[in-house]
Scaffold this motif. Structure first.
Motif, PDB file in Angstrom:
ATOM      1  N   PRO A  66      98.589  88.345   1.887  1.00  0.00           N
ATOM      2  CA  PRO A  66      97.255  88.498   1.298  1.00  0.00           C
ATOM      3  C   PRO A  66      97.318  89.105  -0.102  1.00  0.00           C
ATOM      4  O   PRO A  66      98.056  90.066  -0.331  1.00  0.00           O
ATOM      5  CB  PRO A  66      96.539  89.434   2.281  1.00  0.00           C
ATOM      6  CG  PRO A  66      97.639  90.149   2.995  1.00  0.00           C
ATOM      7  CD  PRO A  66      98.772  89.185   3.086  1.00  0.00           C
ATOM      8  N   THR A  67      96.536  88.541  -1.002  1.00  0.00           N
ATOM      9  CA  THR A  67      96.523  89.042  -2.384  1.00  0.00           C
ATOM     10  C   THR A  67      95.507  90.167  -2.568  1.00  0.00           C
ATOM     11  O   THR A  67      95.621  90.955  -3.509  1.00  0.00           O
ATOM     12  CB  THR A  67      96.189  87.892  -3.354  1.00  0.00           C
ATOM     13  OG1 THR A  67      94.930  87.304  -2.964  1.00  0.00           O
ATOM     14  CG2 THR A  67      97.274  86.822  -3.303  1.00  0.00           C
ATOM     15  N   ASP A  68      94.523  90.251  -1.652  1.00  0.00           N
ATOM     16  CA  ASP A  68      93.520  91.306  -1.784  1.00  0.00           C
ATOM     17  C   ASP A  68      94.023  92.649  -1.273  1.00  0.00           C
ATOM     18  O   ASP A  68      93.481  93.700  -1.611  1.00  0.00           O
ATOM     19  CB  ASP A  68      92.232  90.912  -1.055  1.00  0.00           C
ATOM     20  CG  ASP A  68      92.467  90.543   0.402  1.00  0.00           C
ATOM     21  OD1 ASP A  68      93.641  90.293   0.770  1.00  0.00           O
ATOM     22  OD2 ASP A  68      91.495  90.487   1.166  1.00  0.00           O
ATOM     23  N   HIS A  69      95.084  92.623  -0.447  1.00  0.00           N
ATOM     24  CA  HIS A  69      95.721  93.851   0.035  1.00  0.00           C
ATOM     25  C   HIS A  69      97.240  93.665  -0.062  1.00  0.00           C
ATOM     26  O   HIS A  69      97.918  93.439   0.940  1.00  0.00           O
ATOM     27  CB  HIS A  69      95.318  94.161   1.473  1.00  0.00           C
ATOM     28  CG  HIS A  69      93.863  94.466   1.643  1.00  0.00           C
ATOM     29  ND1 HIS A  69      92.953  93.522   2.067  1.00  0.00           N
ATOM     30  CD2 HIS A  69      93.155  95.598   1.412  1.00  0.00           C
ATOM     31  CE1 HIS A  69      91.750  94.067   2.106  1.00  0.00           C
ATOM     32  NE2 HIS A  69      91.840  95.321   1.713  1.00  0.00           N
ATOM     33  N   PRO A  70      97.773  93.722  -1.274  1.00  0.00           N
ATOM     34  CA  PRO A  70      99.200  93.439  -1.480  1.00  0.00           C
ATOM     35  C   PRO A  70     100.112  94.471  -0.812  1.00  0.00           C
ATOM     36  O   PRO A  70      99.768  95.641  -0.669  1.00  0.00           O
ATOM     37  CB  PRO A  70      99.338  93.490  -3.002  1.00  0.00           C
ATOM     38  CG  PRO A  70      98.204  94.339  -3.472  1.00  0.00           C
ATOM     39  CD  PRO A  70      97.077  94.085  -2.526  1.00  0.00           C
ATOM     40  N   GLU A 139      94.624 101.094   3.701  1.00  0.00           N
ATOM     41  CA  GLU A 139      93.767 101.974   4.489  1.00  0.00           C
ATOM     42  C   GLU A 139      92.301 101.550   4.452  1.00  0.00           C
ATOM     43  O   GLU A 139      91.469 102.150   5.139  1.00  0.00           O
ATOM     44  CB  GLU A 139      93.899 103.418   3.981  1.00  0.00           C
ATOM     45  CG  GLU A 139      95.315 103.976   4.086  1.00  0.00           C
ATOM     46  CD  GLU A 139      95.391 105.436   3.680  1.00  0.00           C
ATOM     47  OE1 GLU A 139      94.628 106.244   4.245  1.00  0.00           O
ATOM     48  OE2 GLU A 139      96.205 105.782   2.802  1.00  0.00           O
ATOM     49  N   ASP A 140      91.986 100.537   3.649  1.00  0.00           N
ATOM     50  CA  ASP A 140      90.588 100.139   3.466  1.00  0.00           C
ATOM     51  C   ASP A 140      90.236  98.817   4.149  1.00  0.00           C
ATOM     52  O   ASP A 140      89.300  98.136   3.759  1.00  0.00           O
ATOM     53  CB  ASP A 140      90.264 100.046   1.969  1.00  0.00           C
ATOM     54  CG  ASP A 140      91.178  99.078   1.234  1.00  0.00           C
ATOM     55  OD1 ASP A 140      92.179  98.632   1.829  1.00  0.00           O
ATOM     56  OD2 ASP A 140      90.883  98.778   0.066  1.00  0.00           O
ATOM     57  N   THR A 141      91.016  98.426   5.171  1.00  0.00           N
ATOM     58  CA  THR A 141      90.715  97.216   5.925  1.00  0.00           C
ATOM     59  C   THR A 141      91.211  97.364   7.353  1.00  0.00           C
ATOM     60  O   THR A 141      92.120  98.173   7.622  1.00  0.00           O
ATOM     61  CB  THR A 141      91.354  95.975   5.272  1.00  0.00           C
ATOM     62  OG1 THR A 141      90.950  94.794   5.994  1.00  0.00           O
ATOM     63  CG2 THR A 141      92.868  96.064   5.297  1.00  0.00           C
ATOM     64  N   LEU A 178      96.896  90.224  11.540  1.00  0.00           N
ATOM     65  CA  LEU A 178      97.462  91.478  12.025  1.00  0.00           C
ATOM     66  C   LEU A 178      96.367  92.534  12.089  1.00  0.00           C
ATOM     67  O   LEU A 178      95.770  92.892  11.078  1.00  0.00           O
ATOM     68  CB  LEU A 178      98.588  91.956  11.095  1.00  0.00           C
ATOM     69  CG  LEU A 178      99.233  93.302  11.437  1.00  0.00           C
ATOM     70  CD1 LEU A 178      99.979  93.226  12.771  1.00  0.00           C
ATOM     71  CD2 LEU A 178     100.178  93.750  10.325  1.00  0.00           C
ATOM     72  N   GLU A 179      96.099  93.030  13.291  1.00  0.00           N
ATOM     73  CA  GLU A 179      95.108  94.082  13.473  1.00  0.00           C
ATOM     74  C   GLU A 179      95.744  95.433  13.143  1.00  0.00           C
ATOM     75  O   GLU A 179      96.845  95.746  13.600  1.00  0.00           O
ATOM     76  CB  GLU A 179      94.592  94.094  14.911  1.00  0.00           C
ATOM     77  CG  GLU A 179      93.957  92.781  15.366  1.00  0.00           C
ATOM     78  CD  GLU A 179      92.647  92.494  14.656  1.00  0.00           C
ATOM     79  OE1 GLU A 179      92.016  93.456  14.174  1.00  0.00           O
ATOM     80  OE2 GLU A 179      92.257  91.314  14.590  1.00  0.00           O
ATOM     81  N   LEU A 180      95.022  96.252  12.368  1.00  0.00           N
ATOM     82  CA  LEU A 180      95.516  97.568  11.975  1.00  0.00           C
ATOM     83  C   LEU A 180      94.811  98.655  12.776  1.00  0.00           C
ATOM     84  O   LEU A 180      93.594  98.599  12.983  1.00  0.00           O
ATOM     85  CB  LEU A 180      95.290  97.809  10.479  1.00  0.00           C
ATOM     86  CG  LEU A 180      95.919  96.786   9.524  1.00  0.00           C
ATOM     87  CD1 LEU A 180      95.633  97.177   8.073  1.00  0.00           C
ATOM     88  CD2 LEU A 180      97.422  96.672   9.751  1.00  0.00           C
ATOM     89  N   SER A 181      95.577  99.631  13.219  1.00  0.00           N
ATOM     90  CA  SER A 181      95.014 100.742  13.976  1.00  0.00           C
ATOM     91  C   SER A 181      94.690 101.898  13.037  1.00  0.00           C
ATOM     92  O   SER A 181      95.015 101.858  11.842  1.00  0.00           O
ATOM     93  CB  SER A 181      95.989 101.188  15.063  1.00  0.00           C
ATOM     94  OG  SER A 181      97.198 101.648  14.483  1.00  0.00           O
TER      95      SER A 181
END
Length: 249
Positions: A66-70, A139-141, A178-181
């Motif tokens: 992803p380019t929005d969250h490198p 940390e923002d997604t 990928l789900e982030l916790s």
């Protein structure tokens, strides 16, 4: 039909339903973490690639980041029979990691089957996991969406690039997500949890040991106290008997 037969039929039907519902999910290219993928931390993830064809082998897998969250740090694990290539691109806005400015991030990882012969690549009826160590996670997604391209040796290309919209049916070729916790205090994800668990176990063991020691000490003290009482009582009895003897004499 007796009760046992009805139960058997219902059970078989339920098992068949589970199998039918599960097959489509297994056929997709997907990504899952080993342990926890916590925001702000690092994680090891596996891209699972199944072969969906009966007459062709998968010989190339491309994963676009992803380019929005490198992600600045991406390291592949060596896989026998495959060559991995990591491609980086310049960022429009530099990232800051560990106090340093990072002006490049990974844009793509490509795995290509090497060698030759009938066993080259992912054969029909098999799947392959492609592990990556990635970080630092944003940390923002709540999720990272990757776009994967699967190439077969007959030149067929399958693009797993369709995002999953919330509340909508799954697309035909969904992109691996990928789900982030939630973030952990030390940003080490699963490792932190393991360390805390071990620390808790150590404390519990120490407490148990201390309790055992206290119990042993209490038992010893009680035994000594009882022994002292017995000895004292014997001394008093001896003194009384000795006094009587002197009086009689």
């Amino acid at each position: 039909m007796n009760k046992i037969s009805r139960v058997s039929v219902v059970g078989a039907a339920a098992a068949s339903a589970v199998l039918v519902l599960s097959v489509p999910a297994f056929a997709h290219v997907s990504v899952q973490p080993e342990g926890v993928a916590a925001k702000g931390g690092y994680a090891v993830v596996n891209f699972k690639v199944p072969n969906e064809r009966d007459d062709a082998a998968t010989t190339k897998v491309e994963v676009n980041f992803p380019t929005d969250h490198p992600l600045a740090s991406v390291m592949p694990e060596p896989i026998p029979g495959w060559t991995a290539k990591v491609t980086k691109s310049k960022l429009d806005k530099p990232l800051e990691m560990h106090g340093e400015k990072i002006d490049q991030a990974v844009s793509q990882v490509t795995w290509t089957a090497d060698g030759s012969g009938k066993d080259k690549g992912i054969q029909p009826g098999f799947f392959q996991k492609f592990p990556l160590s990635i970080g630092q996670l944003p940390e923002d997604t709540d999720e990272l969406v990757f776009k994967a391209i699967q190439t077969y040796d007959n030149k067929e290309v399958v693009r797993w690039i369709e995002p999953q919209a919330k509340g909508q049916e799954e697309p035909e070729n969904p992109a691996p997500t990928l789900e982030l916790s939630a973030a952990t205090e030390d940003h080490h994800g699963g490792a932190a949890a393991d360390d805390k668990a071990e620390s808790g176990d150590d404390k519990a063991a120490a407490a148990a040991s201390s309790s055992d020691s206290s119990s042993d000490s209490d038992t010893t003290a009680r035994a000594l106290g009882i022994a002292g009482i017995v000895v004292g009582a014997a001394g008093v009895a001896f003194g009384v008997l000795a006094g009587r003897r002197r009086t009689n004499s």
